[in-house]
Design a protein around this motif. Structure first.
Motif, mmCIF file in Angstrom:
data_model
loop_
_atom_site.group_PDB
_atom_site.id
_atom_site.type_symbol
_atom_site.label_atom_id
_atom_site.label_comp_id
_atom_site.label_asym_id
_atom_site.label_seq_id
_atom_site.Cartn_x
_atom_site.Cartn_y
_atom_site.Cartn_z
ATOM 1 N N MET A 10 -26.426 10.508 44.442
ATOM 2 C CA MET A 10 -26.880 11.494 43.469
ATOM 3 C C MET A 10 -26.677 12.894 44.028
ATOM 4 N N LEU A 11 -26.401 13.792 43.140
ATOM 5 C CA LEU A 11 -26.365 15.188 43.575
ATOM 6 C C LEU A 11 -26.765 16.068 42.410
ATOM 7 N N LYS A 12 -27.260 17.265 42.764
ATOM 8 C CA LYS A 12 -27.613 18.239 41.734
ATOM 9 C C LYS A 12 -26.821 19.490 41.982
ATOM 10 N N THR A 13 -26.112 19.927 40.973
ATOM 11 C CA THR A 13 -25.278 21.108 41.192
ATOM 12 C C THR A 13 -26.125 22.381 41.249
ATOM 13 N N SER A 14 -27.377 22.281 40.812
ATOM 14 C CA SER A 14 -28.247 23.463 40.864
ATOM 15 C C SER A 14 -28.917 23.596 42.221
ATOM 16 N N ASP A 15 -28.701 22.622 43.078
ATOM 17 C CA ASP A 15 -29.296 22.610 44.399
ATOM 18 C C ASP A 15 -28.444 23.451 45.350
ATOM 19 N N PRO A 16 -29.058 24.354 46.110
ATOM 20 C CA PRO A 16 -28.266 25.178 47.044
ATOM 21 C C PRO A 16 -27.435 24.332 48.008
ATOM 22 N N ASP A 17 -27.897 23.130 48.322
ATOM 23 C CA ASP A 17 -27.102 22.255 49.181
ATOM 24 C C ASP A 17 -25.776 21.900 48.545
ATOM 25 N N TYR A 18 -25.744 21.963 47.244
ATOM 26 C CA TYR A 18 -24.469 21.725 46.571
ATOM 27 C C TYR A 18 -23.723 23.039 46.341
ATOM 28 N N TYR A 19 -24.418 24.008 45.747
ATOM 29 C CA TYR A 19 -23.635 25.184 45.331
ATOM 30 C C TYR A 19 -23.216 26.062 46.502
ATOM 31 N N LYS A 20 -23.854 25.806 47.649
ATOM 32 C CA LYS A 20 -23.371 26.439 48.872
ATOM 33 C C LYS A 20 -21.863 26.223 49.020
ATOM 34 N N TRP A 21 -21.456 25.002 48.704
ATOM 35 C CA TRP A 21 -20.048 24.667 48.888
ATOM 36 C C TRP A 21 -19.175 25.267 47.792
ATOM 37 N N ASN A 22 -19.753 25.548 46.662
ATOM 38 C CA ASN A 22 -19.013 26.316 45.648
ATOM 39 C C ASN A 22 -18.635 27.673 46.250
ATOM 40 N N GLN A 23 -19.636 28.271 46.899
ATOM 41 C CA GLN A 23 -19.413 29.594 47.487
ATOM 42 C C GLN A 23 -18.403 29.502 48.633
ATOM 43 N N TYR A 24 -18.528 28.426 49.376
ATOM 44 C CA TYR A 24 -17.611 28.184 50.478
ATOM 45 C C TYR A 24 -16.165 28.083 49.966
ATOM 46 N N PHE A 25 -15.993 27.291 48.912
ATOM 47 C CA PHE A 25 -14.647 27.152 48.347
ATOM 48 C C PHE A 25 -14.149 28.469 47.758
ATOM 49 N N PHE A 26 -15.077 29.183 47.142
ATOM 50 C CA PHE A 26 -14.695 30.479 46.570
ATOM 51 C C PHE A 26 -14.123 31.370 47.669
ATOM 52 N N LEU A 27 -14.814 31.401 48.811
ATOM 53 C CA LEU A 27 -14.334 32.233 49.923
ATOM 54 C C LEU A 27 -12.986 31.746 50.452
ATOM 55 N N LYS A 28 -12.835 30.428 50.509
ATOM 56 C CA LYS A 28 -11.549 29.877 50.958
ATOM 57 C C LYS A 28 -10.430 30.264 49.995
ATOM 58 N N PHE A 29 -10.731 30.164 48.733
ATOM 59 C CA PHE A 29 -9.746 30.564 47.719
ATOM 60 C C PHE A 29 -9.413 32.052 47.870
ATOM 61 N N PHE A 30 -10.472 32.828 48.144
ATOM 62 C CA PHE A 30 -10.294 34.274 48.286
ATOM 63 C C PHE A 30 -9.348 34.571 49.453
ATOM 64 N N GLU A 31 -9.589 33.882 50.575
ATOM 65 C CA GLU A 31 -8.729 34.051 51.752
ATOM 66 C C GLU A 31 -7.276 33.780 51.425
ATOM 67 N N LYS A 32 -7.078 32.769 50.602
ATOM 68 C CA LYS A 32 -5.709 32.343 50.287
ATOM 69 C C LYS A 32 -5.116 33.104 49.113
ATOM 70 N N GLY A 33 -5.840 34.089 48.643
ATOM 71 C CA GLY A 33 -5.300 34.875 47.540
ATOM 72 C C GLY A 33 -5.364 34.187 46.197
ATOM 73 N N LEU A 34 -6.216 33.175 46.093
ATOM 74 C CA LEU A 34 -6.346 32.481 44.808
ATOM 75 C C LEU A 34 -7.462 33.072 43.951
ATOM 76 N N VAL A 35 -8.137 34.089 44.492
ATOM 77 C CA VAL A 35 -9.206 34.731 43.746
ATOM 78 C C VAL A 35 -8.882 36.216 43.659
ATOM 79 N N TYR A 36 -9.065 36.778 42.502
ATOM 80 C CA TYR A 36 -8.881 38.229 42.404
ATOM 81 C C TYR A 36 -9.808 38.792 41.337
ATOM 82 N N ARG A 37 -9.930 40.101 41.398
ATOM 83 C CA ARG A 37 -10.816 40.758 40.472
ATOM 84 C C ARG A 37 -9.997 41.749 39.665
ATOM 85 N N LYS A 38 -10.203 41.755 38.401
ATOM 86 C CA LYS A 38 -9.470 42.764 37.622
ATOM 87 C C LYS A 38 -10.220 43.101 36.356
ATOM 88 N N LYS A 39 -9.881 44.285 35.888
ATOM 89 C CA LYS A 39 -10.460 44.714 34.626
ATOM 90 C C LYS A 39 -9.667 44.029 33.531
#
Length: 807
Positions: free
Chosen positions: A1-30
RNA sequence: GCGGGAGUGCCGGAGCGGUCAAACGGGAUGGACUCAAAAUCCAUUAGCUUAGUGCUUACAGAGGUUCGAAUCCUCUCUCCCGCACCA
């Protein structure tokens, strides 16, 4: 079982986001974003349905300009598209994905405007000599550069009008626009063509600007017609197409049409009969014209006959609902005239003028005349490349995934805004960034209200900074949860690569079709990206190899179940009245599970009858040895049911179970193994009852834990089945005779005599026959000297078909 | 408009080149059982015809391929779903 609202889970969302950011897969634009007022947040393109919010179907989505975070899903557009074909998924989901990704091959062509190059994207470079204007999107960011002083007032008025139009009306809107005052230079002809602003050009596809070829694009055609912009035909069909109306040609001549080319019936009309379309090779065009001129009825009194003289040698031909080639404005008038001259009311013909959008042969295209469209594309692009004014390109409809949401329930995006350093990612060691608990819901983004949470030190310069308040789209959570399932307690890593490599990919995924272009695209993207980042093995490119869409259960009235309709079937209540296994059996048997089905009270009664009989009969069956016939049947059934379950055709499996049970009922005795096999086959459909029966027949342990039965191919004997069919046929033959006799002669038959081929004697059990027919039945071998046969019927017996005598 | 799927007997729904007037379930009709009903069992459920037969219509409609089509192909119509001006 897992809960996506649990920081133990969404921590890894943030982790992946940062990894994506490093690799240029994340960007910000207007960007112009879809904004829902009810959600108080932006939405992804996938979440806008018909201009409405996917969750608030009564709320129109507004377009706002905001700085937002995006994931570069388009980096994977090509792979997402090509891998679709490798998947064992429902065809419609696959096509939906393909369409959503929307790959088109074409060319980017530069039009020079005031000395500057402005690229346009087109899939039809072969029509470039037909360009008579250029249209720029009303949403184009650099639109104003193109608008001249003289035209500004009018353009502004136009833009104002678009702004005030509701989204829902936009769809029905005609193509509209105004002249910008500027001109673009066609790179092939060096001709100057006017630039218009139009409401039908999508701003963020291609370059937001198109070259318009009214003769060969329906939208451009409508626009040009409306604003009286000239049209230039540069493609003609390879074949001329003539429509012949049945009534206009003498019957015996109709069949002659085949001599001229391919004939297809395109329409049938009460008054005019069939409409034949004859496709004629251009070389033979004169022959058919000649034929038609000689044979068409000429009398106008005939009320609908074509006039031979309405033809000319141009390839403008009247077609009820097809295509026209148009050379100029006069041709339109001409064509209309032809239609009217035919004496056929416009509405009956569904007479409509359209652009010729098919491929064909080039005309009026300088050196390229006579080339086919495909070939011409290549050559024209090459010529443009040489001039450095164009190139081959590929375009996708897929847009990058906008993940910023201005709502509380979502993973906080791990980014920090520093006055000095700008946008800085949160350090990995500081994860997770937890959602603050002290927040106020109401207006706007709740996270903005908590000043304490908001302020943070810059990871780079330690100076004053503030957190990103956007949270991630919750589809981010669902894009990799199946990976976490493989290792859900891991606190060091999102998951252990070894474990995931062992379990993945998901062999069978089950879900609704509504995920076609959202979850299923995101999850596929995630898998590919994580594989490239080294989190998954290199060759793991797809999360779900097989996908199954289950259908929906509708209420007794056929409508979708809903509280307001009051047609919701509540499992607990069904369970009370029928037992949940009855309901389960019923649901499995109505139709194959990928189809929408309908609850039916009567249908459940039917299932209940079956369940009752099974409960009644099974415990009473004598355990000894199975007959050959039954052995054959049960082995066949094990085979069939297993296969049906494997391919999820539960409805067919149930039918085979029912048939097997019918056979079982008629057996005097059966082996323990076979009886157990029956209960095992039943257990997936009626688990509780099967367990109960299992105990009654003294099976070991639980049936749910028992081995699934295996079949023995050798015991399946189709001859036995044939014998049974013959038996049934004989019964129905006898019934037929009885019926005729009672109707014809009003006689009541008492005794029935059967004369069978000696080798088939075993197939006709007199006891069983008597029981089935409710009359005394005696069975003799045909060669039995002592048989009772007053009318010498025995001679009529054939293999598989005994002779019958009744009296 | 484009793309996908589907149209089968009274209904739900199988079948997807011959074994199909078409599985299975429901309904209806008749019969058995019963004082009666429910349940159960048997039969019938396109039409005509016939001592167990034969024929004619039939799987949305029209054509076609085939020795043979509900099943394959073409077109038309209708319905459902998805996308929606993507050049």
């Amino acid at each position: 079982m897992l809960k996506t609202s649990d920081p133990d889970y969404y921590k890894w969302n943030q982790y992946f986001f940062l990894k994506f950011f490093e690799k240029g897969l994340v960007y910000r634009k207007k960007a112009s974003v879809n904004w829902c007022n009810k959600c108080d947040t932006v939405l992804a393109n996938e979440q806008v349905h018909n201009g409405m919010c996917w969750r608030h179907t009564d709320t129109e989505v507004e377009i706002k300009q905001l700085e937002q975070w995006f994931i570069k899903t388009t980096n994977y557009a090509d792979e997402l598209l090509s891998d679709v074909d490798k998947l064992d998924w429902p065809e419609r989901i696959k096509t939906m994905q393909k369409n959503w990704i929307g790959k088109s091959f074409g060319a980017e062509i530069d039009f020079v405007i005031n000395g500057k190059k402005w690229p346009v994207f087109t899939t039809r470079p072969d029509t470039i000599f037909g360009v008579t204007f250029v249209v720029v999107s009303s949403q184009h960011p650099k639109l104003m550069e193109l608008v001249t002083k003289e035209q500004k007032k009018e353009v502004d008025k136009f833009l104002q009008k678009i702004k005030s139009t509701k989204q829902e009306d936009m769809d029905k809107l005609d193509k509209e626009g105004v002249f910008t005052g500027s001109y673009a230079v066609n790179p092939m002809t060096n001709e100057k063509v006017p630039i218009w602003v139009g409401n039908f050009v999508v701003a963020d596809y291609g370059s937001g600007m198109v070259m318009a070829v009214p003769a060969h694009d329906q939208r451009d055609f409508e626009f040009a017609k409306k604003y009286k912009i000239p049209m230039r035909v540069v493609i003609k069909p390879e074949k001329a197409e003539y429509t012949i109306i049945e009534k206009s040609l003498p019957k015996d001549k109709i069949s002659k049409l085949k001599d001229f080319g391919e004939v297809v019936i395109i329409k049938e009309d009460k008054n005019w009969g069939k409409f034949y379309m004859v496709s004629v090779n251009l070389n033979n065009e004169n022959k058919i014209i000649d034929f038609l001129e000689k044979n068409l009825l000429k009398s106008s009194d005939d009320g609908g006959a074509w006039y031979a003289d309405s033809f000319n040698t141009s390839n403008v031909v009247v077609f009820p609902n097809k295509t026209f080639i148009l050379k100029n404005d006069n041709d339109i008038q001409d064509s209309i005239k032809h239609g009217l001259k035919l004496g056929i009311p416009k509405n009956q013909l569904e007479f409509e003028l359209k652009a010729f959008t098919d491929y064909g042969l080039l005309v009026n295209s300088q050196g390229f005349d006579g080339l086919g469209s495909d070939e011409a594309k290549e050559h024209i692009v090459k010529a443009l490349e040489f001039k450095k004014l164009g190139r081959k390109t590929v375009q996708y409809k897929l847009r990058d995934w906008l993940i910023s949401r201005q709502r509380y329930w979502g993973t906080p995006i791990p980014m920090i805004y520093c006055d000095k350093c700008g946008i800085v990612p949160v350090a990995e060691k500081d994860l997770p960034i937890k959602l603050p608990e002290n927040v106020r819901f109401g207006q706007g983004n709740p996270l903005l209200g908590n000043k304490e949470w908001l302020s943070v030190k810059c990871p780079k310069c330690n100076g004053k900074a503030r957190r990103e308040t956007d949270t991630m789209d919750t589809f981010f959570d669902s894009s990799w949860y199946f990976l976490r399932y493989c290792d859900n307690k891991n606190s060091k890593l999102p998951f252990d690569k070894k474990k995931v490599d062992y379990w993945m990919s998901v062999n069978q995924y089950i879900g609704g079709a509504e995920h076609a272009v959202m979850h299923l695209i995101y999850a596929r993207f995630f898998t590919k990206a994580l594989s490239d980042l080294g989190f998954l093995r290199r060759d793991l490119r797809e999360p779900f190899t097989r996908l199954f869409n289950q259908g929906m259960l509708h209420g007794n009235d056929g409508a979708v179940m809903s509280k307001s309709r009051g047609n919701v079937v509540i499992p607990e209540e069904v369970s009370k009245d029928y037992g949940i296994d009855t309901a389960r059996l019923f649901l499995m048997s109505i139709a194959s599970p990928d189809k929408d089905t309908q609850w039916s009270a009567e249908g459940v009664d039917g299932s209940l009858r079956f369940v009752r009989r099974v409960m009644d009969v099974i415990p009473r069956i004598k355990i000894a040895k199975s007959s050959k016939v039954f052995e054959s049947k049960i082995n066949k059934a094990i085979k069939d049911v297993s296969e049906d379950i494997e391919i999820m055709r539960y409805n067919l499996a149930v039918i085979k179970l029912r048939k097997l049970f019918e056979a079982l009922e008629n057996e005097k005795e059966v082996s323990k193994k076979d009886l157990e096999s029956f209960v095992k086959l039943l257990s997936p459909f009626c688990p509780h009852l099967a367990e109960e029966l299992w105990e009654k027949i003294k099976g070991k342990g639980f049936v749910s834990l028992a081995e699934w039965p295996e079949y023995d191919e050798k015991k399946i004997d189709l001859r036995l089945e044939k014998a049974e069919q013959d038996f049934e046929k004989t019964i129905s033959d006898i019934n037929n005779i009885l019926k005729i006799i009672s109707e014809r002669q009003g006689k009541d038959v008492k005794d029935i005599y059967l004369y069978v081929i000696p080798t088939e004697l075993d197939n006709y059990n007199s006891e069983l026959l008597s029981k089935r027919l409710g009359k005394s039945v005696k069975v003799f071998k045909v060669n039995d000297p002592k048989k009772y046969d007053p009318e010498s019927k025995a001679g009529k017996a054939k293999p598989g078909k005994p002779a019958i005598y009744v009296e």
